[in-house]
Design an enzyme around this catalytic site. Sequence first.
Site, short mmCIF file in Angstrom:
data_model
loop_
_atom_site.label_atom_id
_atom_site.label_comp_id
_atom_site.label_asym_id
_atom_site.label_seq_id
_atom_site.Cartn_x
_atom_site.Cartn_y
_atom_site.Cartn_z
N ASP A 105 0.73 -1.22 -0.12
CA ASP A 105 -0.02 0.07 0.05
C ASP A 105 0.89 1.20 0.11
O ASP A 105 0.43 2.51 0.59
CB ASP A 105 -0.96 -0.09 1.26
CG ASP A 105 -2.41 -1.08 0.85
OD1 ASP A 105 -2.58 -0.89 -0.26
OD2 ASP A 105 -2.67 -1.66 1.71
N ASP A 165 -7.31 -3.85 -4.99
CA ASP A 165 -7.12 -2.74 -4.43
C ASP A 165 -5.55 -1.95 -4.80
O ASP A 165 -5.51 -0.84 -4.91
CB ASP A 165 -6.99 -2.86 -2.94
CG ASP A 165 -7.96 -3.65 -2.14
OD1 ASP A 165 -8.47 -4.69 -2.97
OD2 ASP A 165 -8.27 -3.36 -0.96
N GLY A 223 -9.69 -17.37 -7.47
CA GLY A 223 -9.99 -16.20 -6.96
C GLY A 223 -10.63 -16.35 -5.57
O GLY A 223 -11.42 -17.36 -5.61
N TRP A 241 -12.44 0.01 -6.45
CA TRP A 241 -11.08 0.28 -6.81
C TRP A 241 -10.79 -0.34 -8.05
O TRP A 241 -9.91 0.52 -8.75
CB TRP A 241 -10.38 -0.85 -5.84
CG TRP A 241 -10.10 -0.49 -4.36
CD1 TRP A 241 -10.39 -1.39 -3.46
CD2 TRP A 241 -10.08 0.78 -3.51
NE1 TRP A 241 -10.21 -1.01 -2.25
CE2 TRP A 241 -10.21 0.31 -2.13
CE3 TRP A 241 -9.92 2.18 -4.12
CZ2 TRP A 241 -9.91 1.47 -1.46
CZ3 TRP A 241 -9.66 3.10 -3.12
CH2 TRP A 241 -9.75 2.82 -1.80
N1 GLY Z 1 -7.41 -1.52 0.61
C1 GLY Z 1 -8.08 -2.11 1.67
C2 GLY Z 1 -9.47 -1.82 1.77
O1 GLY Z 1 -9.97 -1.23 0.82
O2 GLY Z 1 -10.20 -2.00 2.75
#
Ligand code: GLY
Length: 392
Positions: A105, A165, A223, A241
């Site tokens: 992240d 994400d 997945g 996302w």
């Molecule tokens: N990227 C983690 C979430 O969206 O919770």
Amino acid sequence: MAQTFETIMSYPAADRELAKKAIDDAIRIIQGDLSIFTSKFPSSNSFGGFYEATENVEWTTGFWTGSIWLAYEYTKDDALKKAAEVQVDSFFERIRDKIDVNHHDMGFLFSLSCVAAYKLTGNEKAKEAALLAANHLAERYRENGSFLQAWGNVGEASEYRLIIDCLLNLPILYWASEVTGNKQYAQKAENHIKTAMNCILREDDSTYHTYFIDMETGKPSYGVTHQGNRNHSAWARGQAWGIYGIALSYHYLRDESYIQLFERVTDFFLRHLPEDLIPYWDFDFDTGSTEPRDSSAAAIAVCGMLEMAKYLDDEKRKKYTDAANRLLYALIHKCGNRDQNQSNGLLLHGTYARDSKENTCKDRGVDECNTWGDYFYMEALTRTLSDWKMYW
Ligand code: GLY
């Protein structure tokens, strides 16, 4: 209820006047929060409407700094700039000392804090921090499978997977290529989105949250969800996302094949919105359900549609701008906080995680504010009011 583009058009749309009122409310709250959240950061989600003060940890602190930068751009209030700069120093230390960064992240954390600082003020320390973060992320790239490993120690079999994400973490790699001239960062990002879109997009245009890659062959394996309701459902924030992630890669790469991907992922999202346009946390749930909403998913989708609209032909530009403005109106009216006594967040009715049989989560931040919902709400308002130059 199944929405169509026509039904969405029957809702009221946000305009500049409404966006201006909403951003004034939001900025007042941000300014009020600075006394607690300058050397400390807000927790990922609120508790009973109020964020607690934390250190610079988790994947979420950059959203607060990004919100402060947006408020600074709008007001030119020097107190906001000074607070964001204190936080940039904290981000520099975080990446220098590798504090809670054993994950992908780096974009969420460093694009909105340090790339933003560099773009807005030319802050060289911020640039150095963002490049360290880009290097750190690039190290998570796995040649065998051509993807960025999301979580855990790189190369570990039980963690050999990508997640949707991560598309929002790619811009820091594109940016790093631009500022250093080293094309390898962008190449890794481009390879990642190709791999990701090949496996996470289903035939019905919904998306998997995470996808394992076979460590032996490098081929996509299967997945599973982490935060969605079921392995085969569409987690609302994951789908969002996807919308914004594709738009951001299009911005940097101008690969025309992304336009169709964007339309598929976005149209699924729009078709599955409930009657009041605020998505439930997973698209398994629809109008009348008692499950919680995830307002942050709508805010992310608005930003993605407004970004992608810039590159589309007139008809499609109008379609996605019109849809974005309807979602934004619903967000302002149903989720926008105007009262600092009710909450110190900006966007109510988010859900960080919800326990279900098939996911691995406990309830967390259910029907609360979260820092990314606040950030994308601010970004959506900023986009509506100006020709905003992205931090991404
Ligand atoms: N990227 C983690 C979430 O969206 O919770």
